[in-house]
Scaffold this motif. Structure first.
Motif, PDB file in Angstrom:
ATOM      1  N   ALA A  29       0.834  -1.212   0.000  1.00 12.11           N
ATOM      2  CA  ALA A  29       0.000   0.000   0.000  1.00 12.11           C
ATOM      3  C   ALA A  29       0.865   1.258   0.000  1.00 12.11           C
ATOM      4  CB  ALA A  29      -0.932  -0.010   1.204  1.00 12.11           C
ATOM      5  N   LEU A  30       1.968   1.235   0.717  1.00 16.89           N
ATOM      6  CA  LEU A  30       2.822   2.417   0.812  1.00 16.89           C
ATOM      7  C   LEU A  30       3.607   2.685  -0.474  1.00 16.89           C
ATOM      8  CD1 LEU A  30       4.126   2.099   4.471  1.00 16.89           C
ATOM      9  CD2 LEU A  30       2.349   3.633   3.587  1.00 16.89           C
ATOM     10  N   ARG A  31       3.767   1.682  -1.299  1.00 16.46           N
ATOM     11  CA  ARG A  31       4.465   1.883  -2.576  1.00 16.46           C
ATOM     12  C   ARG A  31       3.710   2.876  -3.462  1.00 16.46           C
ATOM     13  NH1 ARG A  31       5.886  -3.345  -1.413  1.00 16.46           N
ATOM     14  NH2 ARG A  31       8.104  -3.762  -1.535  1.00 16.46           N
ATOM     15  N   THR A  32       2.423   3.000  -3.273  1.00 15.77           N
ATOM     16  CA  THR A  32       1.601   3.936  -4.045  1.00 15.77           C
ATOM     17  C   THR A  32       1.138   5.085  -3.158  1.00 15.77           C
ATOM     18  OG1 THR A  32      -0.388   2.644  -3.597  1.00 15.77           O
ATOM     19  CG2 THR A  32       0.814   2.128  -5.614  1.00 15.77           C
ATOM     20  N   HIS A  33       1.907   5.379  -2.123  1.00 19.81           N
ATOM     21  CA  HIS A  33       1.571   6.405  -1.136  1.00 19.81           C
ATOM     22  C   HIS A  33       1.368   7.760  -1.799  1.00 19.81           C
ATOM     23  CE1 HIS A  33       1.513   8.427   2.719  1.00 19.81           C
ATOM     24  NE2 HIS A  33       2.491   9.222   2.323  1.00 19.81           N
ATOM     25  N   ASP A  34       0.257   8.419  -1.461  1.00 23.59           N
ATOM     26  CA  ASP A  34      -0.049   9.721  -2.055  1.00 23.59           C
ATOM     27  C   ASP A  34      -0.408  10.762  -0.993  1.00 23.59           C
ATOM     28  OD1 ASP A  34      -2.453   8.710  -1.255  1.00 23.59           O
ATOM     29  OD2 ASP A  34      -3.489   9.073  -3.128  1.00 23.59           O
ATOM     30  N   GLY A  35       0.154  10.654   0.167  1.00 17.72           N
ATOM     31  CA  GLY A  35      -0.114  11.625   1.222  1.00 17.72           C
ATOM     32  C   GLY A  35      -0.711  10.990   2.462  1.00 17.72           C
ATOM     33  N   ARG A  36      -1.772  10.221   2.290  1.00 22.27           N
ATOM     34  CA  ARG A  36      -2.382   9.475   3.395  1.00 22.27           C
ATOM     35  C   ARG A  36      -2.764   8.105   2.872  1.00 22.27           C
ATOM     36  NH1 ARG A  36      -4.223  11.769   8.232  1.00 22.27           N
ATOM     37  NH2 ARG A  36      -6.097  10.561   8.522  1.00 22.27           N
ATOM     38  N   THR A  37      -2.324   7.095   3.550  1.00 21.47           N
ATOM     39  CA  THR A  37      -2.617   5.724   3.148  1.00 21.47           C
ATOM     40  C   THR A  37      -3.326   5.011   4.288  1.00 21.47           C
ATOM     41  OG1 THR A  37      -0.673   5.660   1.711  1.00 21.47           O
ATOM     42  CG2 THR A  37      -1.619   3.544   2.349  1.00 21.47           C
ATOM     43  N   PHE A  38      -4.471   4.410   3.972  1.00 20.37           N
ATOM     44  CA  PHE A  38      -5.249   3.662   4.945  1.00 20.37           C
ATOM     45  C   PHE A  38      -5.080   2.179   4.656  1.00 20.37           C
ATOM     46  CE2 PHE A  38      -7.138   7.770   4.569  1.00 20.37           C
ATOM     47  CZ  PHE A  38      -7.586   8.091   5.827  1.00 20.37           C
ATOM     48  N   SER A  66      -7.044   3.833  13.685  1.00 20.74           N
ATOM     49  CA  SER A  66      -8.418   4.301  13.617  1.00 20.74           C
ATOM     50  C   SER A  66      -9.350   3.107  13.761  1.00 20.74           C
ATOM     51  CB  SER A  66      -8.662   4.999  12.272  1.00 20.74           C
ATOM     52  OG  SER A  66     -10.021   5.336  12.139  1.00 20.74           O
ATOM     53  N   SER A  67     -10.327   3.226  14.643  1.00 23.05           N
ATOM     54  CA  SER A  67     -11.301   2.157  14.836  1.00 23.05           C
ATOM     55  C   SER A  67     -12.691   2.770  14.803  1.00 23.05           C
ATOM     56  CB  SER A  67     -11.064   1.445  16.166  1.00 23.05           C
ATOM     57  OG  SER A  67     -12.003   0.419  16.343  1.00 23.05           O
ATOM     58  N   ASP A  68     -13.483   2.336  13.845  1.00 25.50           N
ATOM     59  CA  ASP A  68     -14.821   2.863  13.659  1.00 25.50           C
ATOM     60  C   ASP A  68     -15.784   1.692  13.518  1.00 25.50           C
ATOM     61  OD1 ASP A  68     -17.045   3.757  11.516  1.00 25.50           O
ATOM     62  OD2 ASP A  68     -16.398   5.517  12.683  1.00 25.50           O
ATOM     63  N   GLN A  69     -16.901   1.758  14.205  1.00 26.65           N
ATOM     64  CA  GLN A  69     -17.857   0.654  14.182  1.00 26.65           C
ATOM     65  C   GLN A  69     -18.361   0.394  12.765  1.00 26.65           C
ATOM     66  OE1 GLN A  69     -21.195   1.223  16.780  1.00 26.65           O
ATOM     67  NE2 GLN A  69     -21.755  -0.941  16.714  1.00 26.65           N
ATOM     68  N   ARG A  70     -18.556   1.445  12.001  1.00 28.11           N
ATOM     69  CA  ARG A  70     -19.080   1.299  10.643  1.00 28.11           C
ATOM     70  C   ARG A  70     -17.990   0.944   9.643  1.00 28.11           C
ATOM     71  NH1 ARG A  70     -20.021   5.446   6.378  1.00 28.11           N
ATOM     72  NH2 ARG A  70     -18.746   6.646   7.815  1.00 28.11           N
ATOM     73  N   ASP A  71     -16.850   1.632   9.716  1.00 23.39           N
ATOM     74  CA  ASP A  71     -15.790   1.464   8.721  1.00 23.39           C
ATOM     75  C   ASP A  71     -14.743   0.421   9.082  1.00 23.39           C
ATOM     76  OD1 ASP A  71     -16.976   3.454   7.189  1.00 23.39           O
ATOM     77  OD2 ASP A  71     -15.798   5.039   8.145  1.00 23.39           O
ATOM     78  N   GLY A  72     -14.740  -0.041  10.320  1.00 20.52           N
ATOM     79  CA  GLY A  72     -13.751  -1.028  10.749  1.00 20.52           C
ATOM     80  C   GLY A  72     -12.478  -0.370  11.246  1.00 20.52           C
ATOM     81  N   SER A  73     -11.454  -1.177  11.428  1.00 14.72           N
ATOM     82  CA  SER A  73     -10.175  -0.701  11.950  1.00 14.72           C
ATOM     83  C   SER A  73      -9.170  -0.529  10.837  1.00 14.72           C
ATOM     84  CB  SER A  73      -9.620  -1.698  12.969  1.00 14.72           C
ATOM     85  OG  SER A  73     -10.511  -1.848  14.032  1.00 14.72           O
ATOM     86  N   SER A  74      -8.322   0.488  10.974  1.00 15.55           N
ATOM     87  CA  SER A  74      -7.272   0.692   9.977  1.00 15.55           C
ATOM     88  C   SER A  74      -6.091   1.408  10.594  1.00 15.55           C
ATOM     89  CB  SER A  74      -7.802   1.494   8.777  1.00 15.55           C
ATOM     90  OG  SER A  74      -8.210   2.777   9.198  1.00 15.55           O
ATOM     91  N   LEU A  75      -4.963   1.252   9.936  1.00 15.20           N
ATOM     92  CA  LEU A  75      -3.763   2.012  10.268  1.00 15.20           C
ATOM     93  C   LEU A  75      -3.663   3.104   9.216  1.00 15.20           C
ATOM     94  CD1 LEU A  75      -1.279  -0.894  11.072  1.00 15.20           C
ATOM     95  CD2 LEU A  75      -2.431   0.625  12.697  1.00 15.20           C
ATOM     96  N   VAL A  76      -3.390   4.314   9.661  1.00 21.20           N
ATOM     97  CA  VAL A  76      -3.310   5.458   8.757  1.00 21.20           C
ATOM     98  C   VAL A  76      -1.861   5.935   8.737  1.00 21.20           C
ATOM     99  CG1 VAL A  76      -4.194   7.755   8.233  1.00 21.20           C
ATOM    100  CG2 VAL A  76      -5.668   6.097   9.418  1.00 21.20           C
ATOM    101  N   PHE A  77      -1.273   5.931   7.547  1.00 20.23           N
ATOM    102  CA  PHE A  77       0.126   6.319   7.366  1.00 20.23           C
ATOM    103  C   PHE A  77       0.210   7.663   6.657  1.00 20.23           C
ATOM    104  CE2 PHE A  77       0.060   1.805   7.780  1.00 20.23           C
ATOM    105  CZ  PHE A  77       1.218   1.481   8.452  1.00 20.23           C
ATOM    106  N   SER A  78       1.066   8.520   7.172  1.00 21.37           N
ATOM    107  CA  SER A  78       1.316   9.799   6.499  1.00 21.37           C
ATOM    108  C   SER A  78       2.762  10.203   6.715  1.00 21.37           C
ATOM    109  CB  SER A  78       0.377  10.885   6.996  1.00 21.37           C
ATOM    110  OG  SER A  78       0.441  11.022   8.384  1.00 21.37           O
TER     111      SER A  78
END
Length: 78
Positions: A29-38, A66-78
């Protein structure tokens, strides 16, 4: 005899496999990093998530969880 500190300091084999698989997913995912990657991390154990966040931060990334009941959990890279 293993001490508590030693036991906590090492990932189990299952956790190590989980770490490697997630690391590959993140790197792709980070290979195509464009500012913020989820990167979705639902089902990832807390220990593995914390180790990943620590290691990527040490590599210069800003990483938030980030943990959201609707969207699920994710790591956010910037």
């Amino acid at each position: 005899m293993i001490t508590k500190t030693e036991a906590v300091a090492k990932l189990t084999q299952r956790e190590a496999n989980e770490y490697k698989a997630m690391e590959s997913k993140i790197d792709e995912a980070l290979r195509t990093h464009d500012g913020r990657t989820f990167v979705g991390c639902g089902g990832l154990s807390n220990r593995v998530r914390e180790w990943l966040m620590r290691d990527y931060r040490a590599s210069g990334w800003t990483v938030d969880y980030s943990s959201d009941q609707r969207d699920g959990s994710s790591l956010v890279f910037s």
